[in-house]
Design an enzyme around this catalytic site. Sequence first.
Site, PDB file in Angstrom:
ATOM      1  N   THR A   1     -32.503  66.600 -54.001  1.00 52.34           N
ATOM      2  CA  THR A   1     -32.634  67.059 -52.605  1.00 52.34           C
ATOM      3  C   THR A   1     -31.245  67.437 -52.109  1.00 52.34           C
ATOM      4  OG1 THR A   1     -32.975  66.365 -50.314  1.00 52.34           O
ATOM      5  CG2 THR A   1     -32.636  64.592 -51.883  1.00 52.34           C
TER       6      THR A   1
ATOM      7  N   ASP B   1     -37.323  61.450 -51.223  1.00 50.15           N
ATOM      8  CA  ASP B   1     -38.015  60.195 -50.872  1.00 50.15           C
ATOM      9  C   ASP B   1     -39.537  60.345 -50.869  1.00 50.15           C
ATOM     10  OD1 ASP B   1     -37.832  61.784 -48.621  1.00 50.15           O
ATOM     11  OD2 ASP B   1     -37.540  60.129 -47.226  1.00 50.15           O
TER      12      ASP B   1
ATOM     13  N   GLY C   1     -38.812  69.490 -51.270  1.00 43.62           N
ATOM     14  CA  GLY C   1     -37.907  70.638 -51.098  1.00 43.62           C
ATOM     15  C   GLY C   1     -37.125  70.898 -52.379  1.00 43.62           C
TER      16      GLY C   1
ATOM     17  N   THR D   1     -41.287  62.234 -52.795  1.00 46.08           N
ATOM     18  CA  THR D   1     -41.683  62.250 -54.207  1.00 46.08           C
ATOM     19  C   THR D   1     -41.810  60.817 -54.739  1.00 46.08           C
ATOM     20  OG1 THR D   1     -40.444  64.290 -54.446  1.00 46.08           O
ATOM     21  CG2 THR D   1     -40.994  63.133 -56.493  1.00 46.08           C
TER      22      THR D   1
ATOM     23  N   ARG E   1     -45.111  70.346 -51.128  1.00 43.97           N
ATOM     24  CA  ARG E   1     -45.276  69.063 -50.447  1.00 43.97           C
ATOM     25  C   ARG E   1     -46.792  68.858 -50.392  1.00 43.97           C
ATOM     26  NH1 ARG E   1     -40.067  68.216 -48.439  1.00 43.97           N
ATOM     27  NH2 ARG E   1     -38.996  70.042 -47.639  1.00 43.97           N
TER      28      ARG E   1
ATOM     29  N   ASP F   1     -29.917  62.171 -48.989  1.00 41.47           N
ATOM     30  CA  ASP F   1     -30.357  61.019 -48.193  1.00 41.47           C
ATOM     31  C   ASP F   1     -31.072  59.962 -49.032  1.00 41.47           C
ATOM     32  OD1 ASP F   1     -32.504  62.650 -48.746  1.00 41.47           O
ATOM     33  OD2 ASP F   1     -33.426  62.470 -46.780  1.00 41.47           O
TER      34      ASP F   1
ATOM     35  N   ARG G   1     -32.463  66.728 -42.301  1.00 43.53           N
ATOM     36  CA  ARG G   1     -33.569  66.347 -41.413  1.00 43.53           C
ATOM     37  C   ARG G   1     -33.320  65.033 -40.693  1.00 43.53           C
ATOM     38  NH1 ARG G   1     -38.996  66.994 -44.632  1.00 43.53           N
ATOM     39  NH2 ARG G   1     -37.478  66.486 -46.213  1.00 43.53           N
TER      40      ARG G   1
ATOM     41  N   ASP H   1     -30.266  67.134 -49.168  1.00 46.56           N
ATOM     42  CA  ASP H   1     -29.884  66.279 -48.031  1.00 46.56           C
ATOM     43  C   ASP H   1     -28.983  65.095 -48.403  1.00 46.56           C
ATOM     44  OD1 ASP H   1     -31.340  67.895 -46.419  1.00 46.56           O
ATOM     45  OD2 ASP H   1     -32.911  66.450 -45.932  1.00 46.56           O
TER      46      ASP H   1
HETATM   47  O1  F6P Z   1     -35.423  67.988 -47.700  1.00 43.94           O
HETATM   48  C1  F6P Z   1     -34.602  69.063 -47.806  1.00 43.94           C
HETATM   49  C2  F6P Z   1     -34.767  70.021 -46.658  1.00 43.94           C
HETATM   50  O2  F6P Z   1     -34.119  71.208 -47.021  1.00 43.94           O
HETATM   51  C3  F6P Z   1     -34.280  69.515 -45.300  1.00 43.94           C
HETATM   52  O3  F6P Z   1     -32.888  69.591 -45.144  1.00 43.94           O
HETATM   53  C4  F6P Z   1     -35.031  70.405 -44.362  1.00 43.94           C
HETATM   54  O4  F6P Z   1     -35.185  69.813 -43.107  1.00 43.94           O
HETATM   55  C5  F6P Z   1     -36.359  70.542 -45.041  1.00 43.94           C
HETATM   56  O5  F6P Z   1     -36.134  70.341 -46.415  1.00 43.94           O
HETATM   57  C6  F6P Z   1     -37.055  71.867 -44.826  1.00 43.94           C
HETATM   58  O6  F6P Z   1     -38.278  71.806 -45.435  1.00 43.94           O
HETATM   59  P1  F6P Z   1     -39.265  73.033 -45.608  1.00 43.94           P
HETATM   60  O7  F6P Z   1     -38.648  73.965 -46.602  1.00 43.94           O
HETATM   61  O8  F6P Z   1     -40.533  72.439 -46.084  1.00 43.94           O
HETATM   62  O9  F6P Z   1     -39.357  73.682 -44.259  1.00 43.94           O
END
Ligand code: F6P
Length: 321
Positions: free
Chosen positions: A126, A103, A11, A105, A72, A130, A172, A128
């Site tokens: 990221t 993570d 992301g 990555t 991804r 996290d 997430r 998040d």
């Molecule tokens: O990892 C960052 C994030 O923005 C999360 O908070 C979220 O759940 C996810 O990516 C959304 O991913 P995508 O853009 O692939 O739907």
Amino acid sequence: MERIAVFTSGGDAPGMNACIRAVVRTASKLDITVLGVRKGYTGLCNDDIIPMERRSVSNIIQQGGTILETSRSADFLTKEGRARAITVMKKHAIDGLVAIGGDGTFRGAQALLKECNVPVIGCPGTIDNDLYGTDTTIGYDTAVNTALDAIDRIRDTATAMERLFIIEVMGRHVGFIALQVAIAGGAEWVLLPETVSDHEAFYRRFEQGLEAGRRTNIVVVAEGDETGGAEKVADSLEKLYGIQSRVTVLGHIQRGGSPTARDRVLASKLGAAAVLALREGKSGVMIGEIGGEVVFTPFDDVITKRKPLNPFELELMNRLS
Ligand code: F6P
């Protein structure tokens, strides 16, 4: 070290561009050639690689997203995909990689390191937050401020119409964004994946608030909360207690926009440190910042260890709501 490559993966997060810029400019000053891999691991598997120099990163420090784009990659999860990536790296004579991402990555980087001996350094990107091994990740501060701005706006309309709003923020598996914006936005309740959500306790507090004259209620829900998100919380409150509410899911709004000064500085520090670390022969570590110091944490720890929420902030949220 003569030729390194940089890429963003997973992301996107505001500040990734500032990090790319720091990598390119630090390397250029050391006469190291820099290549940019487009679309993360997908570009590494498919030979989507461009030359970069000082000027290729002009005027990007203030931009959200990532000029190198990201993905991804399912391909890189396979041995065949990684074998293609290794061939591409040999073709370009890449002797070091800077991976900017989360993570997933670093899981990819760890797998790559088992199959080839090109050193890899990670930078935490990221929204998040996290990742174990850094106080904050690149993009987190911007996402918090973007969500907070939205919550302040929602509070205006909530107050004007005396309503309960349930606002879902990203996260997430973790509640870092949710807890920060709940404290900073003066929310009445926050639902986090790290804690068990007690609807009954909220209902009692909600009723007491009404009796005491409170007419505006803001509830913040992390998307990864076990309740399943803001819509589900609104349904439960209606079914269980007949409480009406309005739902706002902030979603990808939190991922875009110009990075805050904090994110730009963090990204610049970590990007520059990544190049210096590669030059010193380091590999298999993520660069983070803890208590203002640049620190290195092995990918294994970053991937397997969990960063806890700040217990003082959890208590503070309860005290102030
Ligand atoms: O990892 C960052 C994030 O923005 C999360 O908070 C979220 O759940 C996810 O990516 C959304 O991913 P995508 O853009 O692939 O739907």
